[in-house]
Design a protein around this motif. Structure first.
Motif, PDB file in Angstrom:
ATOM      1  N   TRP A  41      43.777  46.025  35.340  1.00 28.53           N
ATOM      2  CA  TRP A  41      44.259  44.644  35.352  1.00 28.53           C
ATOM      3  C   TRP A  41      44.452  44.077  36.759  1.00 28.53           C
ATOM      4  CZ3 TRP A  41      48.959  43.314  37.525  1.00 28.53           C
ATOM      5  CH2 TRP A  41      49.832  44.366  37.824  1.00 28.53           C
ATOM      6  N   TYR A  42      44.583  44.930  37.776  1.00 34.60           N
ATOM      7  CA  TYR A  42      44.860  44.470  39.140  1.00 34.60           C
ATOM      8  C   TYR A  42      43.596  44.410  40.010  1.00 34.60           C
ATOM      9  CZ  TYR A  42      45.058  49.554  39.288  1.00 34.60           C
ATOM     10  OH  TYR A  42      44.769  50.887  39.114  1.00 34.60           O
ATOM     11  N   HIS A 138      45.710  44.140  46.172  1.00 33.66           N
ATOM     12  CA  HIS A 138      46.802  43.876  45.237  1.00 33.66           C
ATOM     13  C   HIS A 138      47.936  44.875  45.480  1.00 33.66           C
ATOM     14  CE1 HIS A 138      48.998  43.086  41.575  1.00 33.66           C
ATOM     15  NE2 HIS A 138      48.057  42.271  41.110  1.00 33.66           N
ATOM     16  N   LYS A 161      53.302  36.037  45.960  1.00 29.31           N
ATOM     17  CA  LYS A 161      52.786  35.023  45.034  1.00 29.31           C
ATOM     18  C   LYS A 161      51.554  34.333  45.623  1.00 29.31           C
ATOM     19  CE  LYS A 161      55.671  32.962  42.220  1.00 29.31           C
ATOM     20  NZ  LYS A 161      56.765  32.126  41.670  1.00 29.31           N
ATOM     21  N   ILE A 164      46.701  33.651  41.786  1.00 26.01           N
ATOM     22  CA  ILE A 164      46.805  33.754  40.333  1.00 26.01           C
ATOM     23  C   ILE A 164      45.503  34.358  39.827  1.00 26.01           C
ATOM     24  CG2 ILE A 164      47.091  32.508  38.164  1.00 26.01           C
ATOM     25  CD1 ILE A 164      48.623  30.366  39.758  1.00 26.01           C
ATOM     26  N   ASN A 167      43.738  36.925  34.536  1.00 25.02           N
ATOM     27  CA  ASN A 167      44.563  37.339  33.403  1.00 25.02           C
ATOM     28  C   ASN A 167      45.927  36.656  33.389  1.00 25.02           C
ATOM     29  OD1 ASN A 167      46.077  38.695  35.363  1.00 25.02           O
ATOM     30  ND2 ASN A 167      45.249  40.700  34.853  1.00 25.02           N
ATOM     31  N   THR A 169      48.325  36.853  35.684  1.00 31.62           N
ATOM     32  CA  THR A 169      49.344  37.453  36.540  1.00 31.62           C
ATOM     33  C   THR A 169      49.215  36.903  37.959  1.00 31.62           C
ATOM     34  OG1 THR A 169      47.966  39.366  37.104  1.00 31.62           O
ATOM     35  CG2 THR A 169      49.403  39.575  35.173  1.00 31.62           C
ATOM     36  N   ARG A 171      49.392  37.674  41.906  1.00 34.91           N
ATOM     37  CA  ARG A 171      49.209  38.810  42.816  1.00 34.91           C
ATOM     38  C   ARG A 171      49.984  38.618  44.105  1.00 34.91           C
ATOM     39  NH1 ARG A 171      43.461  40.767  45.525  1.00 34.91           N
ATOM     40  NH2 ARG A 171      43.973  39.381  47.244  1.00 34.91           N
TER      41      ARG A 171
END
Length: 197
Positions: A41-42, A138, A161, A164, A167, A169, A171
């Motif tokens: 996911w990252y 990340h 922050k 974006i 997904n 989230t 980063r």
């Protein structure tokens, strides 16, 4: 096209970096399926069906002078096992970034990354005469952060922050650098690790 956005062949014992082309698609589909990398996911590794679009995107960015994309080819098998690029090109500041890098799961934890980075850093610092090479990673990508630190790069800071992701989230981005002053020791460490000394 500036020298920064060119992707000449760079050859080591374990890997050869060659200009990324559509001809690498089949190998790269198999490489990204090896470990189902798109499920992390990252990171932003595409699914096998997205490899052609990734190649096209890299080549369009190269044509615009914004990127130098390479296929990472295993010298034993002759097959592409990953991708890496120069991006964030700033010749006027003698700076570039190494990123959009991914390897087949079976190549991770081997000497593939060390040798690929050795070839890229040698080109950047010794041939292109850059002052600074950056990586942006990340916060949660601990494996990549450890790999970058193992090269001798230093953490400059964390951009909170910062991005974006697809997904949804947000980063936090760790910014690392290796400057030309660091290179003699970093090169020695890499050459020792690769058995070149």
């Amino acid at each position: 096209m500036s020298a920064y956005s060119q992707a000449p062949s760079l050859t080591g014992e374990h890997v050869r970096l060659e200009q990324l082309t559509p001809a690498h698609e089949e190998d790269l589909r198999a490489a990204c399926a090896d470990g189902e990398l798109w499920k992390l996911w990252y990171t932003s590794v595409p699914e096998p069906s997205g490899i052609a679009a990734q190649i096209s995107g890299h080549l369009a960015a190269q044509a615009a002078g914004e990127r130098a994309p390479w296929a990472v080819v295993d010298t034993r098998s002759g097959r592409a096992i990953g991708v890496t690029t120069y991006l964030g090109l700033a010749p006027e500041h003698k700076r570039l970034e190494i990123g959009h890098t991914w390897y087949a799961g079976s190549a991770q934890g081997t000497l593939v990354n060390a040798e690929a980075k050795y070839l890229l850093l040698t080109r950047a610092i010794e041939e292109l005469q850059v002052h600074r090479v950056e990586w942006r990673v990340h916060w949660f990508n601990n494996r990549s952060r450890a790999a970058v630190e193992k090269l001798g790069a230093k953490l400059d800071g964390v951009l909170r922050k910062h991005t974006i992701l697809a997904n949804g989230t947000v980063r936090d981005t760790c910014v690392y650098s290796l400057i030309d002053d660091d290179w003699p020791t970093a090169r020695f460490a890499l050459e020792h690790r690769l058995g070149l000394l």
